[in-house]
Structures are given as C-alpha cells and as structure tokens.
Design a protein around this motif. Structure first.
Motif, mmCIF file in Angstrom:
data_model
loop_
_atom_site.group_PDB
_atom_site.id
_atom_site.type_symbol
_atom_site.label_atom_id
_atom_site.label_comp_id
_atom_site.label_asym_id
_atom_site.label_seq_id
_atom_site.Cartn_x
_atom_site.Cartn_y
_atom_site.Cartn_z
ATOM 1 N N ALA A 39 0.837 -1.201 0.000
ATOM 2 C CA ALA A 39 0.000 0.000 0.000
ATOM 3 C C ALA A 39 0.870 1.249 0.000
ATOM 4 O O ALA A 39 0.598 2.217 -0.721
ATOM 5 N N GLU A 69 2.242 1.932 -3.412
ATOM 6 C CA GLU A 69 1.241 2.530 -4.299
ATOM 7 C C GLU A 69 1.148 4.035 -4.077
ATOM 8 O O GLU A 69 1.003 4.813 -5.031
ATOM 9 N N GLN A 119 -3.234 8.210 -4.956
ATOM 10 C CA GLN A 119 -3.486 7.362 -3.790
ATOM 11 C C GLN A 119 -3.364 8.134 -2.469
ATOM 12 O O GLN A 119 -3.767 7.627 -1.422
ATOM 13 N N LYS A 121 -6.290 8.642 0.086
ATOM 14 C CA LYS A 121 -6.860 7.517 0.817
ATOM 15 C C LYS A 121 -6.467 7.576 2.291
ATOM 16 O O LYS A 121 -5.454 8.172 2.658
ATOM 17 N N CYS A 166 -3.694 -8.263 9.087
ATOM 18 C CA CYS A 166 -3.748 -7.002 8.343
ATOM 19 C C CYS A 166 -4.002 -5.855 9.318
ATOM 20 O O CYS A 166 -4.847 -5.965 10.212
ATOM 21 N N LEU A 187 -4.303 -0.598 6.825
ATOM 22 C CA LEU A 187 -4.409 -1.223 5.506
ATOM 23 C C LEU A 187 -5.861 -1.491 5.154
ATOM 24 O O LEU A 187 -6.283 -1.253 4.004
ATOM 25 N N CYS A 243 -7.630 0.075 1.853
ATOM 26 C CA CYS A 243 -8.143 -0.780 0.782
ATOM 27 C C CYS A 243 -9.664 -0.752 0.664
ATOM 28 O O CYS A 243 -10.216 -1.205 -0.354
ATOM 29 N N VAL A 288 -9.450 -7.236 -0.445
ATOM 30 C CA VAL A 288 -8.310 -6.597 -1.109
ATOM 31 C C VAL A 288 -7.110 -6.547 -0.161
ATOM 32 O O VAL A 288 -5.967 -6.811 -0.563
ATOM 33 N N ALA A 289 -7.359 -6.237 1.111
ATOM 34 C CA ALA A 289 -6.270 -6.203 2.092
ATOM 35 C C ALA A 289 -5.605 -7.571 2.211
ATOM 36 O O ALA A 289 -4.377 -7.677 2.307
ATOM 37 N N TYR A 295 -3.347 -8.087 -0.690
ATOM 38 C CA TYR A 295 -2.101 -7.349 -0.459
ATOM 39 C C TYR A 295 -1.198 -8.126 0.493
ATOM 40 O O TYR A 295 0.021 -8.206 0.292
ATOM 41 N N SER A 339 2.391 -8.733 -1.064
ATOM 42 C CA SER A 339 3.197 -7.544 -0.818
ATOM 43 C C SER A 339 4.671 -7.888 -0.608
ATOM 44 O O SER A 339 5.017 -8.705 0.248
#
Length: 322
Positions: free
Chosen positions: A165, A168, A175, A178, A239, A243, A247, A252-253, A256, A260
């Motif tokens: 993350a 990104e 991004q 976010k 997670c 995060l 996300c 999605v987390a 990742y 990752s």
C-alpha cells in the motif's frame, strides 16, 4: 569536499565504538575481524537501486533505514546475531545534506543493532547502495528454508500488506487521498528487522525466510526447498487497521498481505510439539506472531477462505519481470 577519502573521513569514520572482534576496519585495504569459537558466520549481500527500490527524491534517512533493515532481515531469517557490515555507495554527486541525513540514519540503526561498519567503497555514478552484512549463528544451528515437515504450522510475524500500500502511494499521487496514505508510505521504508524473533526461533522453528518478495513467493521457497506443500487461511492473515481502511475491503487487504513485497517480516514453520512454546519464547520480543496455515504433502498449495478455496491468481515480486 575534495574526494573519496575526505568523504570517508567526514561521514563514515569515527561514528561508532569499535567492537572487540574488529581488529582493523575503515582506512585500510581490508578489514580484519575475528569470530568467536563455536559459531559460524552468516553473510548476505543486497543492492538497492534508485528507480527500482526507491525514488531518487525519497527521504535519504528512510532510504538508509530501508537499505540496512532489509539486509538485517536476512540475518534475522537465519537466527543470526548481527556483527559487521560493508557499504558500497554510488552517488551521482556529493550532495552534503543528502549524505549527512543518509549517514545519520544509517548509523542510528547500525548502533541500535550493534553492527559495525568495517569497510566498503564509494564511487561516482547512478545512485545505488550495496550492503554486505555478516553475523553469527551457533555452529550447526542456523534456521534454513529446507527443514519444514508435513504437519508443521506456518506462522508470520507482524502485519502484512502495508508495504505494498505504501508503494502505491509513492508511485501514484492519486493514492494520497486515501486513509492513512502517509503512514503506509512511511511503513514501506521503515521496517523493523526481526532479529530477536529469529534468535528465539533457533530451537523451535523447522524452517524460516524473510518476506521480501511477497508471502506467496517466499513461502514457496520454503516449500520448494523442503519438498512439501501448504494450505493457507486468508481469514487469519494479520492485516493492520490502516491497511483495511486504505483498501476499503478486507478481501483486497488480504490479497495485499499475500503478495506484498519488501515487508521484511518472517515466515516460519513450527513442528506440532513446539507450537505451545512459541508464545512464551517470543514474549520478550514484543512482536505479533500469527499462525496462518499448515504444511501439507508436496504438490498441494491451497489458499482457503473459511475452508473454501479461493482463486486470486496472486504472485510475488520478481526483479526481472517487474
């Protein structure tokens, strides 16, 4: 500043107390060191290149931390105690504020882990950093990738997915709106090598690796070397709240967390008979440790969500395919 030797004297010399096992370090053709009896020396070399591992305009203190932490993570994965480091630094120009910030952060982390800079090289060229770290492991007792057995439990340290993350955010300004974007960017650079965890696992874990290319890829190295398979439970993946908010989706987390790279957490396997000792053995490290699956027979690699297979087509990072 007139040249290489002035650079070394100004920024690299007299920054640390001399370890007792270092007999000669900076300023000669070679360093001379001495290892204790009944240990073996673990060595690891990594190169970080501007544009591949970090942006050239990134915070130099963060770059220094990432460079050394990523190498220390290799020692942690073997259960090694850090001892010495060599630094090869290639710079397009000597930007004194950049170099000072880099070196201050480098030595702050090195001193924290009692690892001494004993040599290296400086040269002019595209910005890159190469480190060789060396540490001690008890004779015949290093953690390796080839010891996992069917039935062993699979664990990870820390929380996974934050680094992806953060990357990104670094690569895409869009991004930054976010939640927790700035915090995740910081976490991408400022990992904590799990030195104490690795040392505590020497008599408990059957195999270990640090997560540099993604959990899927790095666990795959253990499975390949150990000639076994695995099943993972995505609902158990650790997670962070940051995060999950970034996300907007637990699914999605979790993706990742599986893919990752540059996390520099540890993934390790533990036999059933040692499972009850993990919590007490690692209590002094203050590190979150999570069981995420189990080792299976060779040829099986399944990713499950509450017992049902998922097909997310994930892979880790490959420097030559990126």
């Amino acid at each position: 500043m007139s040249g290489e030797f002035d650079f070394i004297q100004t920024y690299l010399s007299d920054r640390q107390m001399n370890r007792k096992d270092v007999h000669l370090s900076l300023g000669d053709d070679c360093a001379i060191v001495k290892a204790p009896e009944n240990v073996r020396i673990a060595l690891s070399t990594d190169t970080l290149v501007a544009g591949t591992h970090f942006l050239a305009n990134a915070n130099p203190a963060w770059i220094a931390h990432k460079a050394l932490a990523s190498n220390l993570s290799d020692l942690a994965a073997m259960g090694a105690t850090p001892a010495w480091v060599s630094l090869a630094l290639t710079l397009p120009t000597i930007d004194e504020p950049w170099v000072k910030s880099f070196c201050d952060a480098f030595f702050e982390l090195a001193n924290y882990y009692h690892i001494q800079l004993i040599g290296g090289d400086t040269t002019k060229g595209p910005l890159s950093i190469t480190l060789t770290v060396q540490g001690f492991v008890p004779e015949d007792n290093a953690l390796t990738r080839d010891g996992a057995q069917i039935g062993d439990w699979i664990y990870v340290t820390g929380q996974l997915g934050d680094s992806r993350a953060g990357l990104e955010v670094i690569l895409d300004e869009n991004q930054r709106h976010k939640p927790f974007a700035s915090e995740l960017e910081k976490r991408h650079y400022l990992a904590s090598p799990r030195i104490l965890v690795g040392q505590a696992l020497l008599d408990l874990a059957s195999a270990a690796i640090d997560i540099s290319d993604g959990l899927i890829a790095d666990l795959g190295h253990i499975l390949h070397r150990s000639e076994v398979g695995a099943s993972l439970n995505v609902e158990d993946l650790p997670c962070s709240k940051e995060l999950l908010d970034f996300c907007y989706s637990s699914r999605v987390a979790q993706q990742y967390a599986l893919s990752s790279g540059e996390e520099y957490e540890l993934c390790f396997t533990v036999p059933e008979e040692n499972r009850g000792s993990i919590e007490s053995a690692l209590a002094h490290t203050g590190t979150l440790v999570t069981c995420i699956g189990q080792v299976r027979t060779q040829g099986i690699f399944e990713v499950l969500h509450h017992g049902k297979p998922v097909d997310w087509q994930l892979s880790g990072y490959d420097h030559f395919k990126a």
